[in-house]
Scaffold this motif. Structure first.
Motif, PDB file in Angstrom:
ATOM      1  N   ALA A  17      46.860  44.439  33.972  1.00 15.96           N
ATOM      2  CA  ALA A  17      45.453  44.716  34.291  1.00 15.96           C
ATOM      3  C   ALA A  17      44.574  44.591  33.054  1.00 15.96           C
ATOM      4  N   GLU A  18      45.010  45.175  31.953  1.00 16.28           N
ATOM      5  CA  GLU A  18      44.240  45.106  30.710  1.00 16.28           C
ATOM      6  C   GLU A  18      44.119  43.663  30.229  1.00 16.28           C
ATOM      7  N   ALA A  19      45.205  42.898  30.338  1.00 15.93           N
ATOM      8  CA  ALA A  19      45.195  41.502  29.893  1.00 15.93           C
ATOM      9  C   ALA A  19      44.201  40.672  30.703  1.00 15.93           C
ATOM     10  N   ILE A  20      44.172  40.879  32.021  1.00 13.33           N
ATOM     11  CA  ILE A  20      43.235  40.141  32.875  1.00 13.33           C
ATOM     12  C   ILE A  20      41.797  40.490  32.512  1.00 13.33           C
ATOM     13  N   ALA A  21      41.521  41.784  32.343  1.00 14.04           N
ATOM     14  CA  ALA A  21      40.160  42.230  32.019  1.00 14.04           C
ATOM     15  C   ALA A  21      39.695  41.674  30.677  1.00 14.04           C
ATOM     16  N   LEU A  22      40.567  41.689  29.678  1.00 10.83           N
ATOM     17  CA  LEU A  22      40.206  41.163  28.362  1.00 10.83           C
ATOM     18  C   LEU A  22      40.023  39.650  28.399  1.00 10.83           C
ATOM     19  N   THR A  23      40.852  38.973  29.177  1.00  6.84           N
ATOM     20  CA  THR A  23      40.789  37.507  29.254  1.00  6.84           C
ATOM     21  C   THR A  23      39.504  37.027  29.917  1.00  6.84           C
ATOM     22  N   PHE A  24      39.076  37.703  30.996  1.00  9.14           N
ATOM     23  CA  PHE A  24      37.925  37.226  31.767  1.00  9.14           C
ATOM     24  C   PHE A  24      36.627  37.961  31.438  1.00  9.14           C
ATOM     25  N   GLY A  25      36.679  38.952  30.555  1.00  5.73           N
ATOM     26  CA  GLY A  25      35.459  39.537  30.019  1.00  5.73           C
ATOM     27  C   GLY A  25      34.889  40.700  30.800  1.00  5.73           C
ATOM     28  N   ASN A  26      33.702  41.150  30.361  1.00  4.18           N
ATOM     29  CA  ASN A  26      33.092  42.377  30.865  1.00  4.18           C
ATOM     30  C   ASN A  26      32.706  42.348  32.338  1.00  4.18           C
ATOM     31  N   ASP A  27      32.596  41.162  32.934  1.00  4.48           N
ATOM     32  CA  ASP A  27      32.227  41.077  34.346  1.00  4.48           C
ATOM     33  C   ASP A  27      33.435  41.190  35.265  1.00  4.48           C
ATOM     34  N   CYS A  28      34.622  41.310  34.669  1.00  4.92           N
ATOM     35  CA  CYS A  28      35.859  41.354  35.453  1.00  4.92           C
ATOM     36  C   CYS A  28      36.438  42.767  35.438  1.00  4.92           C
ATOM     37  N   GLU A  29      36.357  43.438  36.568  1.00  4.68           N
ATOM     38  CA  GLU A  29      36.962  44.766  36.703  1.00  4.68           C
ATOM     39  C   GLU A  29      38.367  44.619  37.276  1.00  4.68           C
ATOM     40  N   VAL A  30      39.308  45.357  36.707  1.00  5.37           N
ATOM     41  CA  VAL A  30      40.663  45.418  37.252  1.00  5.37           C
ATOM     42  C   VAL A  30      40.991  46.885  37.486  1.00  5.37           C
ATOM     43  N   CYS A  31      41.412  47.200  38.701  1.00  8.75           N
ATOM     44  CA  CYS A  31      41.611  48.596  39.086  1.00  8.75           C
ATOM     45  C   CYS A  31      42.957  48.768  39.787  1.00  8.75           C
ATOM     46  N   ILE A  32      43.686  49.806  39.399  1.00 13.73           N
ATOM     47  CA  ILE A  32      44.951  50.162  40.041  1.00 13.73           C
ATOM     48  C   ILE A  32      44.746  51.514  40.709  1.00 13.73           C
ATOM     49  N   SER A  33      44.962  51.562  42.030  1.00 15.08           N
ATOM     50  CA  SER A  33      44.655  52.778  42.794  1.00 15.08           C
ATOM     51  C   SER A  33      45.851  53.250  43.605  1.00 15.08           C
ATOM     52  N   ASP A  34      45.939  54.564  43.774  1.00 13.20           N
ATOM     53  CA  ASP A  34      46.952  55.188  44.615  1.00 13.20           C
ATOM     54  C   ASP A  34      46.329  55.431  45.987  1.00 13.20           C
ATOM     55  N   LEU A  35      46.776  54.691  46.987  1.00 14.53           N
ATOM     56  CA  LEU A  35      46.168  54.769  48.313  1.00 14.53           C
ATOM     57  C   LEU A  35      46.526  56.059  49.047  1.00 14.53           C
ATOM     58  N   ASP A  36      47.541  56.753  48.569  1.00 14.88           N
ATOM     59  CA  ASP A  36      47.957  57.987  49.225  1.00 14.88           C
ATOM     60  C   ASP A  36      47.108  59.188  48.805  1.00 14.88           C
ATOM     61  N   THR A  37      46.307  59.010  47.758  1.00 12.64           N
ATOM     62  CA  THR A  37      45.388  60.074  47.325  1.00 12.64           C
ATOM     63  C   THR A  37      43.988  59.484  47.206  1.00 12.64           C
ATOM     64  N   PRO A  38      43.363  59.117  48.345  1.00 12.79           N
ATOM     65  CA  PRO A  38      42.079  58.402  48.321  1.00 12.79           C
ATOM     66  C   PRO A  38      40.940  59.169  47.661  1.00 12.79           C
ATOM     67  N   GLU A  39      41.021  60.495  47.637  1.00 21.82           N
ATOM     68  CA  GLU A  39      39.945  61.286  47.045  1.00 21.82           C
ATOM     69  C   GLU A  39      39.919  61.192  45.524  1.00 21.82           C
ATOM     70  N   LYS A  40      41.011  60.783  44.905  1.00 18.92           N
ATOM     71  CA  LYS A  40      41.088  60.559  43.451  1.00 18.92           C
ATOM     72  C   LYS A  40      42.036  59.392  43.197  1.00 18.92           C
ATOM     73  N   ALA A  41      41.704  58.277  43.820  1.00 18.27           N
ATOM     74  CA  ALA A  41      42.623  57.141  43.909  1.00 18.27           C
ATOM     75  C   ALA A  41      42.846  56.392  42.603  1.00 18.27           C
ATOM     76  N   VAL A  42      41.811  56.243  41.772  1.00 21.79           N
ATOM     77  CA  VAL A  42      41.886  55.334  40.628  1.00 21.79           C
ATOM     78  C   VAL A  42      42.806  55.884  39.540  1.00 21.79           C
ATOM     79  N   LEU A  43      43.893  55.137  39.280  1.00 15.23           N
ATOM     80  CA  LEU A  43      44.862  55.522  38.248  1.00 15.23           C
ATOM     81  C   LEU A  43      44.536  54.887  36.906  1.00 15.23           C
TER      82      LEU A  43
END
Length: 213
Positions: A17-43
């Motif tokens: 995720a970090e490599a993709i974000a750094l490669t494609f720049g500030n307009d590229c968000e990469v997010c890893i989320s836990d779907l089983d805890t939607p109220e605080k999903a973003v890991l």
């Protein structure tokens, strides 16, 4: 057969995720989320300003709708808009089970700057006689409609992501007056070009023709 520890899997996808974000720049968000805890999903998240999220943020509505069936799924290269009048995002989402957790790996690319560049280039390349001498009603292929729709959009003289309702109405009015709306696939192509639903385009058509909704 050796099983990779869960923590090592998360460490790897976080590095990707970090490599993709750094490669494609500030307009590229990469997010890893836990779907089983939607109220605080973003890991993990990189360039979270694209959607205004951070670690611990809840799952956004669009993601909930797309992955409500938490089977493993892949959604590649789709277009979405997080909020009304927000930036147009080019996205891909992969849903996988890691251990006992349903995890979503999502890439969101803010296309605003690229659309502005596209607008500038198309505006520069347009000539005054491109469209006027064309036999409009003889056009019946999507590829032929696209430049005509783009020309009407460019006539508003600002990037499409900055359009207000009045601008979209002007585009639809112009295309209706030129007979474009009589052509098959035109509503779909106009909706895609303006970043709105086909339902919205049908409402705009009614409005510019003075019909009641």
């Amino acid at each position: 057969m050796n099983t990779v520890p869960e923590k090592d899997v998360f460490a790897l996808i976080n590095q990707i995720a970090e490599a993709i974000a750094l490669t494609f720049g500030n307009d590229c968000e990469v997010c890893i989320s836990d779907l089983d805890t939607p109220e605080k999903a973003v890991l993990y998240i990189y360039n979270g300003h694209v959607t205004g999220r951070k670690v611990g943020s809840p799952l956004i509505e669009e993601a909930e709708a797309r992955v409500k069936n938490t089977d493993e799924n892949v959604y590649l290269n789709y277009k979405k808009q997080i909020k009304k009048n927000g930036p147009s995002l080019k996205s891909s989402t992969i849903v996988k089970k890691i251990g006992d957790r349903n995890i979503a790996f999502c890439i969101n690319y803010d296309c605003s700057q690229i659309e502005s560049i596209q607008y500038t280039l198309m505006n520069f390349l347009q000539t005054s006689s491109d469209q006027e001498d064309m036999d409009i009603l003889g056009i019946n292929t999507p590829s032929a409609l696209v430049p005509i729709i783009q020309a009407s959009i460019q006539a508003i003289n600002k990037p499409v992501q900055d359009f207000k309702k009045v601008d979209r109405l002007n585009v639809v009015r112009n295309l209706d007056q030129r007979g474009i709306l009589k052509i098959q696939n035109s509503v779909r192509l106009i909706a895609e070009a303006l970043g709105v639903s086909r339902y919205s385009i049908y409402n705009y058509i009614k409005e510019v023709r003075g019909e009641s909704r």
